[in-house]
Scaffold this motif. Sequence first.
Motif, PDB file in Angstrom:
ATOM      1  N   LEU A 162       0.828  -1.217   0.000  1.00  0.00           N
ATOM      2  CA  LEU A 162       0.000   0.000   0.000  1.00  0.00           C
ATOM      3  C   LEU A 162       0.862   1.267   0.000  1.00  0.00           C
ATOM      4  CD1 LEU A 162      -2.827  -1.081   2.490  1.00  0.00           C
ATOM      5  CD2 LEU A 162      -2.978  -0.925   0.007  1.00  0.00           C
ATOM      6  N   GLU A 163       2.024   1.182   0.630  1.00  0.00           N
ATOM      7  CA  GLU A 163       2.916   2.352   0.671  1.00  0.00           C
ATOM      8  C   GLU A 163       3.743   2.506  -0.598  1.00  0.00           C
ATOM      9  OE1 GLU A 163       5.554   2.669   4.099  1.00  0.00           O
ATOM     10  OE2 GLU A 163       3.983   1.805   5.357  1.00  0.00           O
ATOM     11  N   LYS A 164       4.333   1.387  -1.055  1.00  0.00           N
ATOM     12  CA  LYS A 164       5.309   1.467  -2.146  1.00  0.00           C
ATOM     13  C   LYS A 164       4.729   1.193  -3.533  1.00  0.00           C
ATOM     14  CE  LYS A 164       8.760   1.981   0.848  1.00  0.00           C
ATOM     15  NZ  LYS A 164       9.344   0.850   1.553  1.00  0.00           N
ATOM     16  N   LEU A 165       3.670   0.404  -3.596  1.00  0.00           N
ATOM     17  CA  LEU A 165       3.088   0.052  -4.900  1.00  0.00           C
ATOM     18  C   LEU A 165       1.577   0.344  -4.885  1.00  0.00           C
ATOM     19  CD1 LEU A 165       4.838  -3.467  -5.188  1.00  0.00           C
ATOM     20  CD2 LEU A 165       5.523  -1.421  -6.439  1.00  0.00           C
ATOM     21  N   PRO A 166       1.210   1.604  -4.579  1.00  0.00           N
ATOM     22  CA  PRO A 166      -0.219   1.911  -4.351  1.00  0.00           C
ATOM     23  C   PRO A 166      -1.108   1.726  -5.573  1.00  0.00           C
ATOM     24  CG  PRO A 166       1.073   3.932  -4.434  1.00  0.00           C
ATOM     25  CD  PRO A 166       2.057   2.799  -4.454  1.00  0.00           C
ATOM     26  N   GLU A 167      -0.522   1.676  -6.749  1.00  0.00           N
ATOM     27  CA  GLU A 167      -1.343   1.540  -7.960  1.00  0.00           C
ATOM     28  C   GLU A 167      -1.759   0.086  -8.214  1.00  0.00           C
ATOM     29  OE1 GLU A 167       1.841   1.973  -7.787  1.00  0.00           O
ATOM     30  OE2 GLU A 167       2.788   0.573  -9.177  1.00  0.00           O
ATOM     31  N   LYS A 168      -1.150  -0.853  -7.495  1.00  0.00           N
ATOM     32  CA  LYS A 168      -1.460  -2.274  -7.720  1.00  0.00           C
ATOM     33  C   LYS A 168      -2.746  -2.677  -7.012  1.00  0.00           C
ATOM     34  CE  LYS A 168       2.583  -3.329  -9.592  1.00  0.00           C
ATOM     35  NZ  LYS A 168       2.689  -3.669 -11.013  1.00  0.00           N
ATOM     36  N   TYR A 169      -3.431  -3.647  -7.576  1.00  0.00           N
ATOM     37  CA  TYR A 169      -4.542  -4.260  -6.854  1.00  0.00           C
ATOM     38  C   TYR A 169      -3.965  -5.304  -5.912  1.00  0.00           C
ATOM     39  CZ  TYR A 169      -7.931  -1.889  -9.676  1.00  0.00           C
ATOM     40  OH  TYR A 169      -8.688  -0.909 -10.253  1.00  0.00           O
ATOM     41  N   LEU A 170      -4.507  -5.338  -4.712  1.00  0.00           N
ATOM     42  CA  LEU A 170      -4.005  -6.246  -3.680  1.00  0.00           C
ATOM     43  C   LEU A 170      -5.180  -7.016  -3.080  1.00  0.00           C
ATOM     44  CD1 LEU A 170      -1.827  -7.221  -1.626  1.00  0.00           C
ATOM     45  CD2 LEU A 170      -2.244  -5.117  -0.340  1.00  0.00           C
ATOM     46  N   VAL A 171      -5.063  -8.350  -3.073  1.00  0.00           N
ATOM     47  CA  VAL A 171      -6.129  -9.197  -2.513  1.00  0.00           C
ATOM     48  C   VAL A 171      -5.508 -10.066  -1.423  1.00  0.00           C
ATOM     49  CG1 VAL A 171      -7.874 -10.949  -2.998  1.00  0.00           C
ATOM     50  CG2 VAL A 171      -7.351  -9.211  -4.735  1.00  0.00           C
ATOM     51  N   SER A 172      -6.020  -9.898  -0.212  1.00  0.00           N
ATOM     52  CA  SER A 172      -5.420 -10.539   0.952  1.00  0.00           C
ATOM     53  C   SER A 172      -6.405 -11.503   1.607  1.00  0.00           C
ATOM     54  CB  SER A 172      -5.016  -9.431   1.937  1.00  0.00           C
ATOM     55  OG  SER A 172      -4.479  -9.961   3.110  1.00  0.00           O
ATOM     56  N   GLY A 173      -5.881 -12.405   2.436  1.00  0.00           N
ATOM     57  CA  GLY A 173      -6.739 -13.352   3.152  1.00  0.00           C
ATOM     58  C   GLY A 173      -6.503 -13.245   4.646  1.00  0.00           C
ATOM     59  N   SER A 174      -7.573 -13.187   5.428  1.00  0.00           N
ATOM     60  CA  SER A 174      -7.411 -13.116   6.879  1.00  0.00           C
ATOM     61  C   SER A 174      -8.634 -13.696   7.573  1.00  0.00           C
ATOM     62  CB  SER A 174      -7.206 -11.648   7.296  1.00  0.00           C
ATOM     63  OG  SER A 174      -7.035 -11.558   8.692  1.00  0.00           O
ATOM     64  N   GLY A 175      -8.433 -14.840   8.254  1.00  0.00           N
ATOM     65  CA  GLY A 175      -9.517 -15.447   9.008  1.00  0.00           C
ATOM     66  C   GLY A 175     -10.183 -16.583   8.267  1.00  0.00           C
ATOM     67  N   MET A 176      -9.633 -17.787   8.382  1.00  0.00           N
ATOM     68  CA  MET A 176     -10.243 -18.968   7.733  1.00  0.00           C
ATOM     69  C   MET A 176      -9.948 -20.243   8.526  1.00  0.00           C
ATOM     70  SD  MET A 176      -7.014 -18.851   6.864  1.00  0.00           S
ATOM     71  CE  MET A 176      -6.988 -17.271   6.067  1.00  0.00           C
ATOM     72  N   THR A 177      -9.569 -20.101   9.802  1.00  0.00           N
ATOM     73  CA  THR A 177      -9.249 -21.295  10.587  1.00  0.00           C
ATOM     74  C   THR A 177     -10.523 -21.863  11.221  1.00  0.00           C
ATOM     75  OG1 THR A 177      -8.829 -20.176  12.691  1.00  0.00           O
ATOM     76  CG2 THR A 177      -7.000 -20.255  11.140  1.00  0.00           C
ATOM     77  N   GLY A 178     -10.393 -23.093  11.717  1.00  0.00           N
ATOM     78  CA  GLY A 178     -11.484 -23.712  12.477  1.00  0.00           C
ATOM     79  C   GLY A 178     -12.538 -24.354  11.586  1.00  0.00           C
ATOM     80  N   ILE A 179     -13.494 -25.006  12.259  1.00  0.00           N
ATOM     81  CA  ILE A 179     -14.551 -25.776  11.573  1.00  0.00           C
ATOM     82  C   ILE A 179     -15.882 -25.022  11.597  1.00  0.00           C
ATOM     83  CG2 ILE A 179     -15.184 -27.143  13.623  1.00  0.00           C
ATOM     84  CD1 ILE A 179     -14.706 -28.683  10.129  1.00  0.00           C
ATOM     85  N   ASP A 180     -15.838 -23.736  11.978  1.00  0.00           N
ATOM     86  CA  ASP A 180     -17.067 -22.924  11.968  1.00  0.00           C
ATOM     87  C   ASP A 180     -17.642 -22.835  10.554  1.00  0.00           C
ATOM     88  OD1 ASP A 180     -16.994 -22.513  14.626  1.00  0.00           O
ATOM     89  OD2 ASP A 180     -16.321 -20.437  14.549  1.00  0.00           O
TER      90      ASP A 180
END
Lengths: 63, 211
Positions: free
Chosen positions: B137-155
């Motif tokens: 976000l700081e150095k390559l702000p023109e790029k699209y960025l897709v991140s993953g956060s929160g997928m653990t457990g059997i919920d």
Amino acid sequence: MITVNGEKLDFSGTVKELLGVLGYGEKRVAVELNENIVPKTEYENTHISDDDKLEIVRFVGGG
Amino acid sequence: MIPSRDDMYEALAERHGVDFQKKVSSASVVVCGIGGLGSNISIALARAGVGKIHIIDFDRVDISNLNRQQYFPEQLGMYKTDALRETLSHIAPYCEITADCVKLDENNIPELLKDCDIICEAFDNAEEKAVLVNCVLEKLPEKYLVSGSGMTGIDSANTIKTRRVMKNFYICGDGESDIADGTGLYSSRVMVCAGHQAHMILRIISGKYDV
């Protein structure tokens, strides 16, 4: 009042202090202030003013 | 005998539409981390016909990976970049697959990620996720960025969503479940999150930027 992730909050201080109040670890977040990313090195020096809008993304582990 | 490049392209265009296939075949995506998320994401992108996939990881295949990561028991001990490259080349023989067997950090991220259109964050460590996202976000702000956060457990798998949190930054997951809570990682739920990430990447490539 400031807005954090869409919710109003009564707060005055720096980004670092806000993260402390919210209980968010600095190493696990990304912070956007009025649509500009706040570099981690600037958390301590970035003051939040009335009507500012923040997006704070908090990361959790696993992948 | 494998089909020709033209035959494979036409088969994909027939299923996805000519317009989509044209865009996807000239797109380039870098996948950072090829564990549970990244190996599944890479495979989905290769199957869709993404023209260039760059994979980055420093790790070797371990027996503890086999419950959710797209590696085979006979690949144990191999660098993940070598193992996945082999698999991807079977799935999509005409995809340009490049790899860096290296640990990403603030110093090498801008240089190693600058040549791709879309950056995919697929690490497992929360602090490393934050380092990559902040750096991009700081150095390559023109790029699209897709991140993953929160997928653990059997919920429920239904709590995993895609959100657009900043202009060029999307995050997929439930945002809450943490490996540190000891809930484990299940192939199906990790694949749901990987599917969200891969799908958002394909949507961006096709010019659809909303979630």
